[in-house]
Design an enzyme around this catalytic site. Structure first.
Site: not given
Length: 330
Positions: A159, A178, A237-239, A268, A286-289
């Site tokens: 991502i 990273d 958009t992760a956690r 949620e 929580h619509i990222g995926a």
């Protein structure tokens, strides 16, 4: 009962709400498909009722306790329809010898595009303009452009690297953190690595694409926010656990963080709206995926992974011995 088909549990909300053709492959392979409550994230009580009767589990992001895994004596494989496993008690799963597979890269495009959309929403004040017009006003907020900005990306997995590709194509410069520092093939005048503090010190927009620290602490707390530039935009958009909520609320109140755009919450849907309802917060559910394309790719890969893992574990119906009933004595 003896002779009944082995069961596979399906719990992702996107699949229990409307199903998916790929799930038919489980039935065709000889499994009985069991779903949790449609469209709702299962709680521990529901998982404790369903998981122990299943050999396989196509799992979502629902929190899973060690007790649920310890009670699941038949479980042989868990297949996630995403990439994260921080909702799973991996130490207990390893003790039990349960295989865990993830749908690596399947939802990268969907989540990356949402992150980009949230950047635009922050920079151009889109939610405020929309709400103002619908309230009968004509609000005009001077915004900013992505072109020429320094975008901080924390985590360069599937991502994060897609976000880097998108924003560099729009003319931004990326500073990324990273630990593995993978080669993304991006031009050095547009992309470079730095330590986490270096990213937070310099970036005008910070977007998170990494798992939470293993010790359970928030990645972005009071000290990290203090390092950030005044008026920074933060995208998550992760956690939800990556953010220290009280520290974020304080930073939003004093304007240190100009806006926090998040797709994830500790609960949620969130019942407490101190963060979700803050005027400087842009919230999505929580619509990222949750796109047609991402759901298609992730579900197909998750089903494939589950069938392969169950077959390797000897839990696939085709791997079971074909026991014929004894003939009647003459």
């Amino acid at each position: 009962m003896p002779g009944s088909a082995p069961r596979v549990l399906v719990t992702p909300r996107s699949l229990t709400a409307s199903g998916h053709p790929a799930l038919e492959r489980l039935g065709e392979a000889g499994f009985e498909v069991v779903c949790s409550t449609p469209g709702r994230q299962p709680d521990e009580h529901e998982l404790a009722r369903l998981v122990p009767t299943c050999v396989g589990w196509l799992a979502g992001v629902e929190p899973v306790s060690p007790a649920v895994i310890r009670a699941s004596t038949q479980l042989r494989a868990i297949s996630r329809n995403g990439v994260g496993v921080d909702n799973l008690p991996m130490d207990v799963i390893a003790e039990r010898g349960i295989v865990v597979r993830t749908a690596d890269g399947a939802n990268a495009a969907g989540v990356a595009e949402l992150a980009l959309g949230l950047m635009f929403a922050c920079l151009r004040h889109i939610p405020l303009a929309n709400a103002g017009i619908k309230a009968g006003g004509w609000p005009r907020f001077r915004g900013g452009e992505i072109r020429g900005r320094e975008i901080g990306i924390v985590g360069c997995g599937a991502i994060g690297r897609e976000v880097a590709r998108l924003v560099t194509a729009l003319g931004a410069r990326v500073i990324a953190f990273d630990p593995m520092e993978p080669d993304l093939g991006l031009p050095p005048d547009r992309f470079s690595y730095a330590g986490l503090h270096g990213v937070l010190d310099r970036a005008q927009v910070v977007t998170l694409h990494c798992p939470p620290p293993r010790d359970g602490r928030a990645l972005i707390g009071e000290a990290e926010i203090a390092r950030m530039r005044p008026g920074v935009f933060l995208i998550n958009t992760a956690r939800a656990g990556l953010i220290d909520e009280p520290a974020m609320l304080a930073a939003l109140d004093r304007g240190k963080v100009a806006a926090y755009a998040t797709d994830v919450f500790p609960e949620e849907p969130p019942r407490a709206l101190s963060l979700a309802g803050h005027p400087r917060v842009i919230a999505t559910s929580h619509i990222g995926a949750f796109t047609d394309e991402s759901v298609e790719r992730a579900t197909d890969l998750a089903v494939t992974n589950l069938l392969e893992s169950l077959s390797a574990a000897g839990a696939h119906p085709a791997a079971q011995p074909d026991v014929q009933p004894a003939p009647h004595a003459r």
